[in-house]
Design an enzyme around this catalytic site. Structure first.
Site, PDB file in Angstrom:
ATOM      1  N   LEU A 158       0.821  -1.213   0.000  1.00 31.87           N
ATOM      2  CA  LEU A 158       0.000   0.000   0.000  1.00 31.87           C
ATOM      3  C   LEU A 158       0.854   1.261   0.000  1.00 31.87           C
ATOM      4  CD1 LEU A 158      -3.150  -0.287   0.078  1.00 31.87           C
ATOM      5  CD2 LEU A 158      -1.966  -2.307   0.924  1.00 31.87           C
ATOM      6  N   ASP A 159       1.940   1.259   0.746  1.00 29.40           N
ATOM      7  CA  ASP A 159       2.777   2.448   0.862  1.00 29.40           C
ATOM      8  C   ASP A 159       3.375   2.817  -0.492  1.00 29.40           C
ATOM      9  OD1 ASP A 159       3.710   4.513   2.394  1.00 29.40           O
ATOM     10  OD2 ASP A 159       5.063   3.317   3.616  1.00 29.40           O
ATOM     11  N   ASP A 160       4.002   1.860  -1.146  1.00 27.78           N
ATOM     12  CA  ASP A 160       4.549   2.125  -2.478  1.00 27.78           C
ATOM     13  C   ASP A 160       3.462   2.552  -3.448  1.00 27.78           C
ATOM     14  OD1 ASP A 160       7.558   1.330  -3.187  1.00 27.78           O
ATOM     15  OD2 ASP A 160       6.902   0.094  -1.519  1.00 27.78           O
TER      16      ASP A 160
ATOM     17  N   ARG B  92      -0.575   7.657   4.321  1.00 30.02           N
ATOM     18  CA  ARG B  92      -0.137   7.758   2.934  1.00 30.02           C
ATOM     19  C   ARG B  92      -1.315   7.568   1.981  1.00 30.02           C
ATOM     20  NH1 ARG B  92       4.762   9.106   3.455  1.00 30.02           N
ATOM     21  NH2 ARG B  92       5.654   7.094   3.967  1.00 30.02           N
TER      22      ARG B  92
END
Length: 644
Positions: free
Chosen positions: A379-381, A455
């Site tokens: 999810l972050d990327d 994010r």
């Protein structure tokens, strides 16, 4: 001291931005991406040394340079560190010592005598982590009975069962499945003609108790279960053993990337190759050859040293560099950025991975951290890539927007029941798994966290994207509940409260600034309270162990940037501008910038596993300061609110 004219400050600021932009542009690879070293600790290299010795591939690698690297990393106190300046850590030191011995360095070597004293002063081998003991056992320097049993039938537990392998975090899962095979066989590889490290047992080799440490709480029930598992092994009564071993082998083979990686991380890659060795695979088998080549791809060799990274971060680095460049005023249609954007688009994952086991609704569309890791997008990327792409002008805008919409749709389905988002999975939150004897790194699960949730929400707000209102509301309420009493937020994936607080402030400012005025102001006040006398900000990794150290540490470029971003985004949201703190922070970044536009930073500001594994991203000190400088420059015409 005479005040510096505003025009001079603007000129100096622009010069710093231009220099930083030029430096980053000079680092771009011909393929369009950016990729810098991901530095951790020496255990990764030490374990790769053992692997090459076990497979007999050591002669084809410059392991003499690996020995030089290990010597370079040893500190004056005799030990090796988890992170810069930590005073040395016992498990890391034992693995470095063992690797040097395996490479032929005698125990009488002055460096090893110094290391031995350090290790014994910390309690010796018996006080090391489980994974260190497993690597010692592989080469006959520890008894397998002192390590946990991992019965292979665990892989056969169905998805609907209260516990199965998909309740483990992706990194634990991809490392544990191959260990089911290794721990079943308990191999001992005599790679150095009877090497022993008995000198590292503080109690003396004849007094060692090969047993799992007691927790002295309810979790000691697992010690009883482990004894049962060992009894079954001794009497060849392990249920469904053959079926479990076959299922584990099949699982490993199915999850190898075309590039040879498993899970995009060295522990999973090492354990998978060890499992294949135990199963009798030939060195020249294509699966083995690809796996060993993948490890070579993670290696860094210079004229004098050779080391191995725990992971590689090209997607992460590229997305952040793109954001830093565009947010600091660089042309979003520049051919170099267009090439980067097209490279990012090419890395979108359109196939299903392990996440689908618990998410039956989602369709693929995320991005991973590495070059190739199709089973484990995160999810972050994905959120950072979407923000990077949205800021670019690409030739095929319709294709870009379709990719973004697909990613957002996937991310929506990955929301956890707690309201937030985790890194790789949904509802991966069975905390009792961290109490298993095998889970002594306390990283067996992947629950929702404030930084990843922030994010995703920042992406929605800053890119004018949307999800179902109910999902957004749950995410915001999760962040609201996670705020600490002092106004900060915990940082799971970066050190630590400065990282978490910066991310959440940016999210709330982008998505719901009016609603969260109070929370943002409290966070900003906390950030200001942490500023160092030199104008910068820093936070030690020890803040994960001791919360009284939150926001405290030597000033670093990356953490100063995070603090500034929190104050800048918070200022835009609330109209409250901490002018003095901002100016001192900007002055710190400008004054510490190198002539080539880069910044130096010895400290580790990235987090793998809190308290146990830290990362020094070599680009963090480059793109985050540029983002902060760019946002500061953009804010100059808007800082007309209340001055704090």
């Amino acid at each position: 001291m005479m005040p510096v004219p505003a025009s001079s400050l603007a000129t100096t600021l622009q010069a710093a931005i231009t220099q930083s932009q030029n430096y980053l542009l000079s680092q771009q690879y011909p393929g369009g991406y950016w990729w810098s070293e991901l530095e951790s600790n020496v255990t990764i290299t030490a374990e790769v040394i053992l692997l090459h010795k076990i497979w007999g591939t050591d002669k084809a690698r410059p392991l003499h340079k690996a020995a030089a690297y290990l010597r370079q990393q040893q500190r004056e106190h005799g030990g090796w560190e988890l992170y810069y300046g930590d005073g040395g850590e016992i498990s890391t030191s034992v693995e470095a010592y063992l690797a040097l011995r395996v490479l032929g360095v005698p125990a009488e070597d002055p460096a090893l005598l110094k290391a031995k004293d350090f290790i014994l002063s910390r309690g010796g081998i018996s006080k090391t982590r489980i994974f260190t003991k497993m690597h010692l056992a592989l080469v006959g320097c520890y008894d397998w009975r002192g390590t946990p049993s991992i019965p292979p039938w665990v892989i056969l537990l169905p998805d609907w069962f209260p516990f199965n392998i998909y309740e483990m975090s992706s990194w634990a899962r991809s490392s544990t499945v191959p260990l089911m095979i290794v721990c079943d066989q308990k191999p001992v590889f005599d790679i150095t003609n009877g090497l022993r490290v008995d000198e590292l047992y503080a109690e003396g080799i004849n007094n060692v108790k090969y047993e799992l440490p007691k927790a002295n709480n309810w979790a000691d029930i697992f010690l009883g279960l482990d004894q049962l598992f060992k009894w079954q092994e001794d009497w060849h009564l392990v249920p469904f053993r053959e079926a479990g071993l076959k299922a584990a082998e099949k699982w490993i083979l199915e999850r190898q990337e075309v590039s040879g990686d498993w899970g995009g991380i060295i522990p999973a890659m090492l354990n998978s190759l060890l499992a294949l060795k135990v199963l009798g695979y030939d060195l020249h088998d294509p699966v083995v050859q690809r796996g060993i080549q993948a490890i070579d791809n993670f290696s860094i060799e210079s004229e004098t040293s050779f080391c191995v990274q725990a992971c590689v971060s090209p997607v992460w680095d590229t997305a952040w560099v793109v954001r830093a460049l565009t947010e600091s005023g660089f042309d979003p249609a520049d051919p170099r950025l267009v090439k980067a954007g097209e490279w990012l688009l090419s890395k979108q994952i359109l196939t299903y991975g392990d996440w689908q086991v618990k998410n039956k609704q989602g369709k693929p569309g995320g991005w991973a951290f590495e070059f190739d890791n199709n089973f484990y997008p995160d999810l972050d990327d994905s959120a950072v890539v979407v923000m990077a792409l949205q800021g670019l002008h690409l030739p095929h805008e319709a294709q870009k927007q379709a990719a973004i919409q697909r990613a957002v749709a996937w991310m929506a389905t990955m929301q956890c029941k707690g309201g937030g988002w985790a890194a790789f999975d949904i509802d991966n939150d069975q905390a009792w798994l961290n109490d298993l004897p095998y889970g002594d790194l306390k990283a067996m699960i992947d629950p929702n966290t404030a930084d990843v949730t922030a994010r995703v929400l920042e992406m929605l707000g800053s890119c004018s994207l949307t999800m179902e209102p109910e999902r957004i509301e749950r995410g915001l309420r999760y962040l609201e509940a996670e705020q600490e009493t002092d106004g900060s937020w915990f940082g799971r994936w970066g050190v630590n409260y400065l990282y978490g607080t910066s991310g959440v402030v940016s999210a709330l400012a982008a998505l719901a600034p009016q609603r969260y005025q109070t929370q943002i102001q409290r966070a900003m006040a906390w950030v200001v309270s942490c500023q160092n006398p030199d104008g910068g900000w820093g936070e030690t990794c020890e803040s994960y162990r001791d919360v009284s150290l939150k926001g405290k540490g030597i000033s670093t470029a990356s953490q100063t940037a995070w603090a500034l971003i929190a104050l800048l985004d918070g200022g835009q949201a609330t109209g409250l501008w901490h002018h003095q703190a901002l100016q001192r922070g900007i002055d710190y970044l400008i004054s510490t910038q190198n002539p080539d536009g880069s910044w130096d930073e010895a400290e580790f500001t990235g987090t793998g596993f809190p308290c146990h594994f830290y990362i020094r991203y070599h680009f963090y000190r480059q793109y985050f300061p540029l983002m902060a400088l760019g946002r500061y420059q953009s804010s100059q015409g808007h800082q007309n609110g209340i001055t704090m």
